[in-house]
Design a protein around this motif. Structure first.
Motif, PDB file in Angstrom:
ATOM      1  N   LEU A 146       0.822  -1.211   0.000  1.00 20.32           N
ATOM      2  CA  LEU A 146       0.000   0.000   0.000  1.00 20.32           C
ATOM      3  C   LEU A 146       0.856   1.261   0.000  1.00 20.32           C
ATOM      4  N   ASN A 147       2.077   1.165   0.540  1.00 21.40           N
ATOM      5  CA  ASN A 147       2.967   2.331   0.645  1.00 21.40           C
ATOM      6  C   ASN A 147       3.812   2.559  -0.612  1.00 21.40           C
ATOM      7  N   HIS A 148       3.772   1.650  -1.567  1.00 25.29           N
ATOM      8  CA  HIS A 148       4.596   1.779  -2.774  1.00 25.29           C
ATOM      9  C   HIS A 148       4.264   3.092  -3.484  1.00 25.29           C
ATOM     10  N   ASP A 149       5.307   3.873  -3.812  1.00 20.56           N
ATOM     11  CA  ASP A 149       5.040   5.217  -4.337  1.00 20.56           C
ATOM     12  C   ASP A 149       5.781   5.549  -5.633  1.00 20.56           C
ATOM     13  N   THR A 150       6.089   4.554  -6.431  1.00 20.53           N
ATOM     14  CA  THR A 150       6.733   4.809  -7.723  1.00 20.53           C
ATOM     15  C   THR A 150       5.786   5.586  -8.638  1.00 20.53           C
ATOM     16  N   THR A 151       6.327   6.538  -9.382  1.00 23.54           N
ATOM     17  CA  THR A 151       5.525   7.315 -10.325  1.00 23.54           C
ATOM     18  C   THR A 151       5.817   6.861 -11.759  1.00 23.54           C
TER      19      THR A 151
END
Length: 219
Positions: A146-151
């Motif tokens: 849920l915390n994965h933040d790749t753009t």
């Protein structure tokens, strides 16, 4: 091994703070121990970790193979919010079930949802106990997903030769993540694993191995 698996200690912080970045640091340490760049393969949770590894420590890698990686932020920022939210709710439901004391039910819904109905029922009692013994590690692992933040923009900077894989019968959100990433990574090639679902390394190991062998032989 990821935190809480195999010989690696449990995640040392609060479950909500676990991240794929922290797992990528473990991978980097192993590669540094090897003393030369490595071909990195990541499936599902490990695919999310491998993607972060490629972004942060790409010089330690020779190639990348991503098999249905969990990268919800890429899905959301590419206009697929509904699919991403469906997976987020799947994760939250596992966490809620465990908090309510329904550990067996959480695992049943997880395994049946990622494979096929009846998967949990077909397991031996010892196999079920093994899964339930990993519950704390999986709960914190859900938070890492849920915390994965790749753009999407970050993905365009990954120039490694990349094999992107998804199963022919996988869930729509996993298929779409693979498709989106294959379109973003400059060196990516997308391949579909015939007859497979999300757990293809377990259900179709020969098919996965053959795809990997072809990819590595070309390199």
């Amino acid at each position: 091994d990821h935190y809480g698996h195999g010989g690696t200690d449990p995640w040392p912080g609060q479950p909500e703070a676990r991240s794929h970045d922290a797992e990528a640091d473990l991978v980097r340490a192993v590669i540094e121990h090897l003393g030369e760049p490595a071909h990195l393969v990541g499936h599902s949770y490990g695919g999310g970790v491998a993607l972060r590894m490629a972004l942060q420590h790409g010089d330690a890698l020779r190639s990348l193979t991503l098999l249905e990686p969990i990268a919800l932020s890429v899905l959301e920022q590419s206009g697929e919010q509904e699919l991403a939210e469906g997976y987020r709710e799947f994760a939250r439901s596992f966490i809620r079930d465990v908090a309510a004391g329904d550990v067996a039910g959480a695992w049943q819904r997880f395994l049946d949802g990622n494979s096929e109905p009846g998967t949990w029922a077909r397991l031996t009692e010892s196999a079920r106990e093994k899964f339930m013994g990993m519950t704390d590690a999986i709960v914190s692992g859900w938070y890492a997903n849920l915390n994965h933040d790749t753009t999407p923009v970050q993905c365009t900077a990954i120039s490694l030769p990349t094999l992107m894989l998804h199963g022919e019968r996988t869930k729509p959100h996993f298929r779409r993540i693979a498709e989106v990433l294959a379109g973003l990574l400059p060196g990516a090639r997308l391949e579909v694993l015939a007859g497979a679902g999300h757990m293809s390394p377990l259900t179709h190991p020969d098919t996965v191995a053959a795809a990997l062998a072809t990819h590595l032989d070309k390199l």
